[in-house]
Motif scaffolding. Structure first.
Motif, PDB file in Angstrom:
ATOM      1  N   LEU A  56       0.812  -1.212   0.000  1.00  0.00           N
ATOM      2  CA  LEU A  56       0.000   0.000   0.000  1.00  0.00           C
ATOM      3  C   LEU A  56       0.848   1.265   0.000  1.00  0.00           C
ATOM      4  O   LEU A  56       0.329   2.348  -0.307  1.00  0.00           O
ATOM      5  N   LEU A  57       2.108   1.154   0.346  1.00  0.00           N
ATOM      6  CA  LEU A  57       2.987   2.328   0.352  1.00  0.00           C
ATOM      7  C   LEU A  57       3.288   2.733  -1.086  1.00  0.00           C
ATOM      8  O   LEU A  57       3.830   1.944  -1.867  1.00  0.00           O
ATOM      9  N   PRO A  58       2.942   3.959  -1.503  1.00  0.00           N
ATOM     10  CA  PRO A  58       3.182   4.365  -2.896  1.00  0.00           C
ATOM     11  C   PRO A  58       4.664   4.560  -3.173  1.00  0.00           C
ATOM     12  O   PRO A  58       5.483   4.657  -2.258  1.00  0.00           O
ATOM     13  N   GLY A  59       4.999   4.635  -4.466  1.00  0.00           N
ATOM     14  CA  GLY A  59       6.370   4.912  -4.865  1.00  0.00           C
ATOM     15  C   GLY A  59       7.257   3.694  -4.931  1.00  0.00           C
ATOM     16  O   GLY A  59       8.484   3.807  -4.817  1.00  0.00           O
ATOM     17  N   GLN A  60       6.665   2.505  -5.120  1.00  0.00           N
ATOM     18  CA  GLN A  60       7.465   1.282  -5.199  1.00  0.00           C
ATOM     19  C   GLN A  60       7.475   0.675  -6.597  1.00  0.00           C
ATOM     20  O   GLN A  60       8.421  -0.026  -6.957  1.00  0.00           O
ATOM     21  N   ARG A  61       6.433   0.913  -7.358  1.00  0.00           N
ATOM     22  CA  ARG A  61       6.342   0.294  -8.682  1.00  0.00           C
ATOM     23  C   ARG A  61       7.346   0.917  -9.644  1.00  0.00           C
ATOM     24  O   ARG A  61       7.662   2.102  -9.543  1.00  0.00           O
ATOM     25  N   VAL A  62       7.845   0.112 -10.568  1.00  0.00           N
ATOM     26  CA  VAL A  62       8.742   0.615 -11.602  1.00  0.00           C
ATOM     27  C   VAL A  62       7.947   0.757 -12.897  1.00  0.00           C
ATOM     28  O   VAL A  62       7.018  -0.007 -13.165  1.00  0.00           O
ATOM     29  N   SER A  63       8.318   1.751 -13.689  1.00  0.00           N
ATOM     30  CA  SER A  63       7.550   2.064 -14.892  1.00  0.00           C
ATOM     31  C   SER A  63       7.951   1.228 -16.099  1.00  0.00           C
ATOM     32  O   SER A  63       7.221   1.182 -17.085  1.00  0.00           O
ATOM     33  N   ALA A  64       9.114   0.591 -16.034  1.00  0.00           N
ATOM     34  CA  ALA A  64       9.588  -0.200 -17.177  1.00  0.00           C
ATOM     35  C   ALA A  64      10.660  -1.161 -16.679  1.00  0.00           C
ATOM     36  O   ALA A  64      11.023  -1.161 -15.493  1.00  0.00           O
ATOM     37  N   ALA A  65      11.164  -1.987 -17.581  1.00  0.00           N
ATOM     38  CA  ALA A  65      12.240  -2.907 -17.237  1.00  0.00           C
ATOM     39  C   ALA A  65      13.500  -2.119 -16.863  1.00  0.00           C
ATOM     40  O   ALA A  65      13.698  -0.996 -17.327  1.00  0.00           O
ATOM     41  N   PRO A  66      14.375  -2.687 -16.010  1.00  0.00           N
ATOM     42  CA  PRO A  66      15.556  -1.944 -15.556  1.00  0.00           C
ATOM     43  C   PRO A  66      16.430  -1.419 -16.688  1.00  0.00           C
ATOM     44  O   PRO A  66      17.021  -0.343 -16.567  1.00  0.00           O
ATOM     45  N   GLY A  67      16.517  -2.132 -17.795  1.00  0.00           N
ATOM     46  CA  GLY A  67      17.382  -1.702 -18.880  1.00  0.00           C
ATOM     47  C   GLY A  67      16.774  -0.710 -19.840  1.00  0.00           C
ATOM     48  O   GLY A  67      17.454  -0.233 -20.751  1.00  0.00           O
ATOM     49  N   ASP A  68      15.503  -0.384 -19.651  1.00  0.00           N
ATOM     50  CA  ASP A  68      14.834   0.558 -20.556  1.00  0.00           C
ATOM     51  C   ASP A  68      15.124   1.999 -20.142  1.00  0.00           C
ATOM     52  O   ASP A  68      15.122   2.328 -18.953  1.00  0.00           O
ATOM     53  N   PRO A  69      15.349   2.894 -21.116  1.00  0.00           N
ATOM     54  CA  PRO A  69      15.604   4.301 -20.782  1.00  0.00           C
ATOM     55  C   PRO A  69      14.392   4.969 -20.155  1.00  0.00           C
ATOM     56  O   PRO A  69      13.252   4.571 -20.390  1.00  0.00           O
ATOM     57  N   ARG A  70      14.647   5.973 -19.333  1.00  0.00           N
ATOM     58  CA  ARG A  70      13.620   6.809 -18.739  1.00  0.00           C
ATOM     59  C   ARG A  70      13.880   8.255 -19.111  1.00  0.00           C
ATOM     60  O   ARG A  70      15.013   8.620 -19.436  1.00  0.00           O
ATOM     61  N   PRO A  71      12.857   9.109 -19.035  1.00  0.00           N
ATOM     62  CA  PRO A  71      13.088  10.531 -19.274  1.00  0.00           C
ATOM     63  C   PRO A  71      14.028  11.120 -18.228  1.00  0.00           C
ATOM     64  O   PRO A  71      14.026  10.702 -17.067  1.00  0.00           O
ATOM     65  N   VAL A  72      14.831  12.077 -18.630  1.00  0.00           N
ATOM     66  CA  VAL A  72      15.678  12.816 -17.698  1.00  0.00           C
ATOM     67  C   VAL A  72      14.809  13.893 -17.060  1.00  0.00           C
ATOM     68  O   VAL A  72      14.351  14.809 -17.736  1.00  0.00           O
ATOM     69  N   THR A  73      14.584  13.790 -15.768  1.00  0.00           N
ATOM     70  CA  THR A  73      13.700  14.697 -15.060  1.00  0.00           C
ATOM     71  C   THR A  73      14.500  15.653 -14.181  1.00  0.00           C
ATOM     72  O   THR A  73      15.703  15.476 -13.962  1.00  0.00           O
ATOM     73  N   THR A  74      13.793  16.655 -13.659  1.00  0.00           N
ATOM     74  CA  THR A  74      14.426  17.597 -12.742  1.00  0.00           C
ATOM     75  C   THR A  74      14.954  16.876 -11.506  1.00  0.00           C
ATOM     76  O   THR A  74      16.088  17.113 -11.063  1.00  0.00           O
TER      77      THR A  74
END
Length: 403
Positions: free
Chosen positions: A190-208
């Motif tokens: 139930l604690l938010p902020g644990q799920r990953v949006s993609a596989a570890p090797g997939d690129p993510r956007p560069v955020t602030t």
């Protein structure tokens, strides 16, 4: 048992110190094993550190002054080896009747505490480490057994006599607590902020947040490395060479030149252009052509970024260093590509390292035509539309649009 509040405070403070020491390794592990940093997962990792220290503080502290006289008067009696002895203790210590009297019974409170103490172990074992019920039960039993033997042997002979009781009922209660924690582990989801949006090797956007985290890792890493070098130098000079004080004339070398030169300048020059902090969060700068920046751009980036910040601090220009950090943080937020002050000055962009590696991989692969898949016949006279496959360097551009 000591003061529970003091034991909890010591566990929290100790966990905070450990979290600070493990700050950079945890971030590096998270980006490589999970692909990103999640605040919920980080909070659970911090809770795990605090819990591990709580096992120590609640079961071994406070440590009395075990002198010979103290041991004669207070040494713990023979170990309690009769299972379920707490039932008889409950009857002996029961005062009064009613639910309130039962809940205040010291023997019951002791059992409840020993069960509750190991519930987090079962929860962490299942949720964070993916272990099954048999493994969690065995881990709880072995950990409790180690604690009980530590108490029985006066912390393995470090003290003159045992000051805590070996109790087989504690072992049973602790193991039951671990099993109960296994059943309660789904609550941690139930604690938010644990799920990953993609596989570890997939690129993510560069955020602030990611840019600022890379900067923070650079500052922490240089500070810690500098402290370690200074302590090592003082140990050599004072302890080994017998000098009265450490090498003050070399403070600039250990406090600035070596850590900054290695982590902020040499690592980028010998690697893909990223500072140590950027490598930890898997981002790196690229030149106008999408490749590794040239030497001049790298030096300009060093002067306008972390290198300039530490140089100003070394010159005791703290106000200018703080201003540079503030401007860099603001420009890591806006413009949208998050290139920061150093990127704007040096003409560099910042991309996800995995996107850059994928671009290199796609650019160097065999481009011979692949066998055509079966397709429906097309009407005569219509030319078939052939669309080029997306180029690897477009991966980060697509990510930037999504970010």
């Amino acid at each position: 048992m000591g003061d529970p509040g003091m034991s909890a405070l010591m566990a929290f403070l100790g966990g905070t110190v450990l979290a600070a020491l493990l700050f950079v390794p945890y971030i590096a592990w998270s980006y490589r094993k999970r692909g990103q940093l999640g605040l919920g997962h980080a909070a659970l990792a911090f809770g795990l550190l605090v819990y591990a220290l709580a096992l120590w503080t609640y079961t071994l502290l406070p440590v009395p002054d075990t002198t010979a006289d103290w041991c004669t008067r207070n040494a713990v009696r023979e170990p309690q080896l009769s299972p379920l002895r707490f039932i008889a203790d409950f009857r002996e210590e029961q005062i009064g009747t009613g639910l309130g009297a039962v809940l205040r019974n010291p023997a019951l409170l002791q059992v409840v505490f020993n069960v509750a103490l190991f519930v987090p172990m079962g929860m962490f074992g299942r949720h964070m480490f993916g272990r099954g019920l048999p493994t969690v039960i065995v881990a709880g039993a072995l950990t409790s057994l180690f604690i009980e033997f530590t108490q029985l042997t006066a912390v393995w002979g470090l003290f003159a006599c045992p000051y805590r009781l070996f109790d087989v009922d504690d072992l049973l209660a602790n193991t039951a607590g671990a099993a109960l924690g296994f059943g309660l582990a789904p609550l941690l989801r139930l604690l938010p902020g644990q799920r990953v949006s993609a596989a570890p090797g997939d690129p993510r956007p560069v955020t602030t947040a990611r840019r600022l985290l890379g900067m923070a890792v650079d500052v922490v890493s240089v500070t810690v490395f500098s402290a370690l070098l200074s302590v090592g130098a003082n140990v050599v000079w004072i302890v080994l060479l017998g000098a009265q004080e450490g090498p003050r004339h070399l403070d600039w070398l250990f406090g600035y030149a070596l850590p900054v030169g290695l982590l902020i300048l040499l690592v980028p020059l010998l690697g893909n252009g990223a500072t140590f902090g950027q490598r930890v969060v898997l981002i790196n700068p690229v030149g106008p052509d999408g490749g590794k920046p040239g030497l001049v751009r790298m030096l300009v980036r060093f002067a306008a970024g972390s290198g300039g910040f530490f140089t100003l601090n070394a010159l005791e220009l703290g106000a200018l260093a703080s201003l540079l950090m503030l401007v860099s943080a603001v420009l890591a937020w806006r413009p949208r590509d998050h290139r920061g002050l150093s990127g704007l000055v040096a003409g560099l962009r910042v991309v996800d390292t995995r996107a850059a590696e994928r671009a290199v991989s796609l650019g160097g692969e065999d481009r011979s035509p692949a066998p055509e898949e079966p397709h429906e016949p097309r009407p005569p006279g219509r030319a078939r539309s052939v669309l080029p496959a997306p180029r690897g360097r477009d991966v980060q551009r697509d990510l930037d649009r999504r970010g």
